[in-house]
Write a protein that holds these residues in place. Structure first.
Motif, PDB file in Angstrom:
ATOM      1  N   PHE A  73       0.836  -1.110  -0.017  1.00 15.76           N
ATOM      2  CA  PHE A  73       0.039   0.046  -0.024  1.00 15.76           C
ATOM      3  C   PHE A  73       0.827   1.286   0.050  1.00 15.76           C
ATOM      4  O   PHE A  73       1.481   1.485   1.027  1.00 15.76           O
ATOM      5  N   ILE A  74       1.126   1.747  -1.214  1.00 15.35           N
ATOM      6  CA  ILE A  74       2.305   2.811  -1.369  1.00 15.35           C
ATOM      7  C   ILE A  74       1.505   4.205  -1.695  1.00 15.35           C
ATOM      8  O   ILE A  74       0.410   4.143  -2.154  1.00 15.35           O
ATOM      9  N   CYS A  75       2.144   5.099  -0.918  1.00 19.64           N
ATOM     10  CA  CYS A  75       1.342   6.448  -0.892  1.00 19.64           C
ATOM     11  C   CYS A  75       2.405   7.444  -1.474  1.00 19.64           C
ATOM     12  O   CYS A  75       3.490   7.510  -1.083  1.00 19.64           O
ATOM     13  N   ILE A  97       7.534   9.359  -1.229  1.00 17.91           N
ATOM     14  CA  ILE A  97       7.037   8.129  -1.090  1.00 17.91           C
ATOM     15  C   ILE A  97       7.054   7.527   0.091  1.00 17.91           C
ATOM     16  O   ILE A  97       8.034   7.651   1.080  1.00 17.91           O
ATOM     17  N   PHE A  98       5.763   6.990   0.634  1.00 18.93           N
ATOM     18  CA  PHE A  98       5.572   6.482   1.999  1.00 18.93           C
ATOM     19  C   PHE A  98       4.783   5.080   1.916  1.00 18.93           C
ATOM     20  O   PHE A  98       4.116   5.095   1.075  1.00 18.93           O
ATOM     21  N   MET A  99       4.809   4.336   2.968  1.00 18.20           N
ATOM     22  CA  MET A  99       3.672   3.108   3.109  1.00 18.20           C
ATOM     23  C   MET A  99       2.714   3.480   3.922  1.00 18.20           C
ATOM     24  O   MET A  99       3.231   3.950   5.241  1.00 18.20           O
ATOM     25  N   LYS A 100       1.720   2.806   3.709  1.00 18.14           N
ATOM     26  CA  LYS A 100       0.712   2.391   4.727  1.00 18.14           C
ATOM     27  C   LYS A 100       0.770   0.791   5.059  1.00 18.14           C
ATOM     28  O   LYS A 100       0.901   0.137   4.080  1.00 18.14           O
ATOM     29  N   ALA A 101       0.612   0.668   6.223  1.00 19.41           N
ATOM     30  CA  ALA A 101       0.345  -0.875   6.627  1.00 19.41           C
ATOM     31  C   ALA A 101      -0.926  -1.442   6.027  1.00 19.41           C
ATOM     32  O   ALA A 101      -1.873  -0.609   5.629  1.00 19.41           O
ATOM     33  N   THR A 102      -0.639  -2.695   5.406  1.00 19.92           N
ATOM     34  CA  THR A 102      -1.717  -3.309   4.854  1.00 19.92           C
ATOM     35  C   THR A 102      -2.994  -3.585   5.585  1.00 19.92           C
ATOM     36  O   THR A 102      -4.136  -3.577   5.347  1.00 19.92           O
ATOM     37  N   SER A 103      -2.589  -3.551   7.020  1.00 14.11           N
ATOM     38  CA  SER A 103      -3.534  -3.752   7.977  1.00 14.11           C
ATOM     39  C   SER A 103      -4.630  -2.741   8.370  1.00 14.11           C
ATOM     40  O   SER A 103      -5.528  -2.628   9.021  1.00 14.11           O
ATOM     41  N   THR A 170       4.840   7.067   8.368  1.00  9.56           N
ATOM     42  CA  THR A 170       4.070   5.755   8.153  1.00  9.56           C
ATOM     43  C   THR A 170       3.404   5.752   9.453  1.00  9.56           C
ATOM     44  O   THR A 170       2.197   5.033   9.473  1.00  9.56           O
ATOM     45  N   LYS A 171       3.960   6.159  10.605  1.00 10.63           N
ATOM     46  CA  LYS A 171       3.199   5.724  12.010  1.00 10.63           C
ATOM     47  C   LYS A 171       2.097   6.594  12.089  1.00 10.63           C
ATOM     48  O   LYS A 171       1.206   6.299  12.863  1.00 10.63           O
ATOM     49  N   GLY A 172       1.618   7.621  11.278  1.00 14.63           N
ATOM     50  CA  GLY A 172       0.545   8.349  11.427  1.00 14.63           C
ATOM     51  C   GLY A 172      -0.497   8.109  10.393  1.00 14.63           C
ATOM     52  O   GLY A 172      -1.369   8.584  10.212  1.00 14.63           O
ATOM     53  N   LYS A 173       0.047   7.094   9.575  1.00  9.67           N
ATOM     54  CA  LYS A 173      -0.873   6.617   8.294  1.00  9.67           C
ATOM     55  C   LYS A 173      -1.324   5.083   8.520  1.00  9.67           C
ATOM     56  O   LYS A 173      -2.212   4.735   7.632  1.00  9.67           O
ATOM     57  N   SER A 174      -1.028   4.426   9.343  1.00 13.28           N
ATOM     58  CA  SER A 174      -1.239   3.000   9.309  1.00 13.28           C
ATOM     59  C   SER A 174      -2.169   2.297  10.561  1.00 13.28           C
ATOM     60  O   SER A 174      -2.179   1.175  10.548  1.00 13.28           O
ATOM     61  N   ALA A 175      -2.580   2.985  11.323  1.00 15.63           N
ATOM     62  CA  ALA A 175      -3.859   2.401  12.232  1.00 15.63           C
ATOM     63  C   ALA A 175      -4.936   1.758  11.597  1.00 15.63           C
ATOM     64  O   ALA A 175      -5.077   1.917  10.373  1.00 15.63           O
ATOM     65  N   ASP A 176      -5.266   0.851  12.428  1.00 13.64           N
ATOM     66  CA  ASP A 176      -6.405  -0.007  11.725  1.00 13.64           C
ATOM     67  C   ASP A 176      -7.560   1.003  11.405  1.00 13.64           C
ATOM     68  O   ASP A 176      -7.624   2.009  12.002  1.00 13.64           O
TER      69      ASP A 176
END
Length: 284
Positions: A73-75, A97-103, A170-176
């Motif tokens: 999941f690329i942003c 480029i940054f990533m979001k966790a797929t979760s 990423t840490k601000g983008k990946s919460a459930d």
């Protein structure tokens, strides 16, 4: 062609949206909207089927994320010049480029869960690219051949985690629940120009974002080519391409999501999402 996945969380079945608005079950044809199903041959096979011959799905089932088995999941950050300006940041000389966790991926109407300690959870309507054919060192002229289709993405973002807690975004983008995707995967043939799509977002019926993909700094074909220089792109990978102005962080004073808010967003030709905001303490 509009493809979707429906059913309970984790048990989604593949489906197709017929022209009459009904959902048709594809589970007897393909196992999921994922992998080889997203290839040109896989999509052509589905396109050859008369939707009237498929079982009709009754009622109003939950709509899940429109792509299954997402590997990446690329942003892309700051990809609209007017959004960069409202954020007080310069337009980058190359895509961020940054990533979001797929979760974080969830259905388009599943709701947004504010994570524990959240102070500044924000919204971002974005055009999503779904990869259909593996891409590695692809030229821009051939890049769209690797795209299966497009979808709506809400790149939900906790700004204090993203900006004030050090390190990568990423840490601000990946919460459930921070990655609502769908409702449909609209195949590339239905969107001849992805750089001319209106997009909008409302919170509690107030319009905050009202933009167009035509103001992207880096367009779809460029982004697919650019990303493929740094990593191979695989079928089912999702690329969120950035947001126009109107995010909560850019308001004066800033406006952030609170439990009970209702978020609605959409992109021309790709459908709409609606999310009720809730606290992490509330049961999913």
């Amino acid at each position: 062609m509009k493809l979707l996945r429906y059913g309970p969380h984790g048990q989604e079945k593949p489906g197709l949206l017929a022209q009459d608005g009904s959902i048709r079950d594809l589970s007897g044809i393909v196992p999921d909207i994922a992998g080889d199903v997203l290839s040109s041959a896989g999509l052509e096979r589905l396109r050859s089927i008369d939707p009237a011959t498929l079982p009709r799905v009754d009622g109003n089932p939950r709509i899940g994320p429109c792509v299954g088995q997402v590997g990446k999941f690329i942003c892309i950050g700051l990809n609209y010049s007017d959004h960069a300006a409202e954020s007080g940041m310069a337009v980058p000389p190359e895509p961020i480029i940054f990533m979001k966790a797929t979760s974080a991926i969830c259905g388009p109407n599943d709701g947004i869960e504010l994570p524990r300690g959240s102070e500044k959870t924000d919204w971002e309507v974005e055009l999503g690219i779904v990869i259909g054919k593996a891409a590695k060192y692809v030229d821009e002229a051939q890049a769209l051949d690797h795209v299966a289709g497009y979808c709506v993405v809400n790149d939900v973002s906790e700004r204090s985690f993203q900006i004030e807690r050090s390190g990568q975004w990423t840490k601000g983008k990946s919460a459930d629940t921070f990655g609502p995707v769908g409702p449909w995967l609209v195949t590339r043939d239905e969107i001849p120009n992805p750089q001319n799509l209106g997009m909008w977002l409302e919170v509690d019926e107030k319009r905050y974002q009202n933009g167009s993909t035509e103001t992207m700094v880096y367009g779809v074909a460029f982004l697919v080519s650019y990303l493929s220089q740094f990593m191979s792109l695989q079928p089912g990978d999702v690329i969120a391409t950035g947001t126009p102005p109107g995010v909560g962080m850019g308001m004066k004073p800033p406006v952030y999501l609170r439990p009970g808010n209702r978020v609605r967003l959409g992109i021309e030709g790709l459908g709409q999402q609606e999310q009720l905001v809730r606290s992490w303490k509330e049961q999913r």
